[in-house]
Design a protein around this motif. Structure first.
Motif, short mmCIF file in Angstrom:
data_model
loop_
_atom_site.label_atom_id
_atom_site.label_comp_id
_atom_site.label_asym_id
_atom_site.label_seq_id
_atom_site.Cartn_x
_atom_site.Cartn_y
_atom_site.Cartn_z
N PHE A 21 0.83 -1.21 0.00
CA PHE A 21 0.00 0.00 0.00
C PHE A 21 0.86 1.26 0.00
O PHE A 21 0.54 2.24 -0.67
N ALA A 22 1.98 1.23 0.72
CA ALA A 22 2.86 2.41 0.76
C ALA A 22 3.41 2.72 -0.63
O ALA A 22 3.49 3.88 -1.02
N TRP A 23 3.79 1.69 -1.36
CA TRP A 23 4.41 1.91 -2.66
C TRP A 23 3.40 2.10 -3.79
O TRP A 23 3.60 2.91 -4.68
N TYR A 24 2.32 1.31 -3.77
CA TYR A 24 1.44 1.26 -4.93
C TYR A 24 0.02 1.77 -4.68
O TYR A 24 -0.73 1.95 -5.63
N GLY A 25 -0.36 1.97 -3.44
CA GLY A 25 -1.71 2.43 -3.14
C GLY A 25 -2.06 3.75 -3.78
O GLY A 25 -3.19 3.97 -4.22
N GLN A 26 -1.07 4.61 -3.90
CA GLN A 26 -1.29 5.93 -4.48
C GLN A 26 -1.58 5.90 -5.97
O GLN A 26 -2.02 6.90 -6.53
N LEU A 27 -1.38 4.76 -6.61
CA LEU A 27 -1.64 4.68 -8.06
C LEU A 27 -3.11 4.88 -8.39
O LEU A 27 -3.44 5.26 -9.52
N LYS A 28 -3.99 4.63 -7.43
CA LYS A 28 -5.43 4.87 -7.67
C LYS A 28 -5.78 6.35 -7.55
O LYS A 28 -6.90 6.74 -7.84
N PHE A 29 -4.82 7.16 -7.14
CA PHE A 29 -5.07 8.59 -6.93
C PHE A 29 -4.03 9.42 -7.69
O PHE A 29 -3.25 10.17 -7.09
N PRO A 30 -4.02 9.32 -9.02
CA PRO A 30 -2.98 10.01 -9.79
C PRO A 30 -3.04 11.53 -9.70
O PRO A 30 -2.04 12.20 -9.95
N ALA A 31 -4.17 12.08 -9.32
CA ALA A 31 -4.29 13.53 -9.22
C ALA A 31 -3.77 14.07 -7.89
O ALA A 31 -3.58 15.27 -7.74
N PRO A 33 -1.25 15.26 -5.26
CA PRO A 33 0.12 15.77 -5.42
C PRO A 33 1.15 14.87 -4.73
O PRO A 33 0.92 14.34 -3.65
N LEU A 34 2.30 14.74 -5.38
CA LEU A 34 3.38 13.93 -4.81
C LEU A 34 3.81 14.44 -3.44
O LEU A 34 4.22 13.65 -2.59
N LEU A 35 3.73 15.74 -3.24
CA LEU A 35 4.12 16.28 -1.94
C LEU A 35 3.21 15.80 -0.81
O LEU A 35 3.60 15.85 0.35
N LEU A 36 2.04 15.30 -1.13
CA LEU A 36 1.16 14.68 -0.14
C LEU A 36 1.37 13.17 -0.12
O LEU A 36 1.40 12.55 0.95
N VAL A 37 1.52 12.59 -1.30
CA VAL A 37 1.66 11.14 -1.42
C VAL A 37 2.91 10.64 -0.69
O VAL A 37 2.88 9.62 -0.01
N ILE A 38 4.01 11.36 -0.82
CA ILE A 38 5.28 10.90 -0.24
C ILE A 38 5.20 10.79 1.28
O ILE A 38 5.51 9.73 1.83
N PRO A 39 4.78 11.81 2.02
CA PRO A 39 4.72 11.64 3.48
C PRO A 39 3.69 10.61 3.93
O PRO A 39 3.91 9.89 4.92
N VAL A 40 2.58 10.49 3.21
CA VAL A 40 1.60 9.45 3.55
C VAL A 40 2.23 8.07 3.35
O VAL A 40 2.10 7.19 4.20
#
Length: 117
Positions: A21-31, A33-40
């Motif tokens: 989930f840490a590595w790939y969960g964000q793929l469902k939310f491409p919009a 921002p990386l600055l939010l995705v990285i700390p999450v």
């Protein structure tokens, strides 16, 4: 109480769920921002480490480092395959299955022990 042979495996499975989930969960939310995705993702990865480190510490009392790493890889592929189908909605193809089977064959040889010369 869980067997000392099984506990590291269960901890590795749990850690892999979090890391996937840490590595790939964000793929469902491409919009997002990386600055939010990285700390999450870092936060999720911290939880993963809370399971992976004890898995390896306790597991090394029973398994070799090579065996632990091999288990980790097979568990990672299994968790990832389920994740990509169930969460990402992707298909597992025959090519994927053949590749995973070769990795599992390699795992067999790691656990088989020394081959005769």
């Amino acid at each position: 109480m869980t067997s000392p042979f099984v506990a590291p495996i269960l901890l590795l499975v749990i850690s892999n769920v979090f890391m996937t989930f840490a590595w790939y969960g964000q793929l469902k939310f491409p919009a997002t921002p990386l600055l939010l995705v990285i700390p999450v993702s870092w936060g999720i990865a911290f939880v993963e480490y809370c399971f992976a480190v004890p898995a390896n510490r306790y597991g090394h009392e029973i398994y070799s480092a090579a065996e632990l790493k091999t288990m980790q890889e097979v568990i990672t592929l299994t968790v990832f395959a389920a994740f990509s189908v169930l969460y990402l909605g992707e298909r597992i193809t025959l090519n994927h299955l053949v590749g995973f089977a070769f990795i599992c064959l390699g795992a067999f040889f790691v656990f088989k022990g020394p081959l005769p010369a």
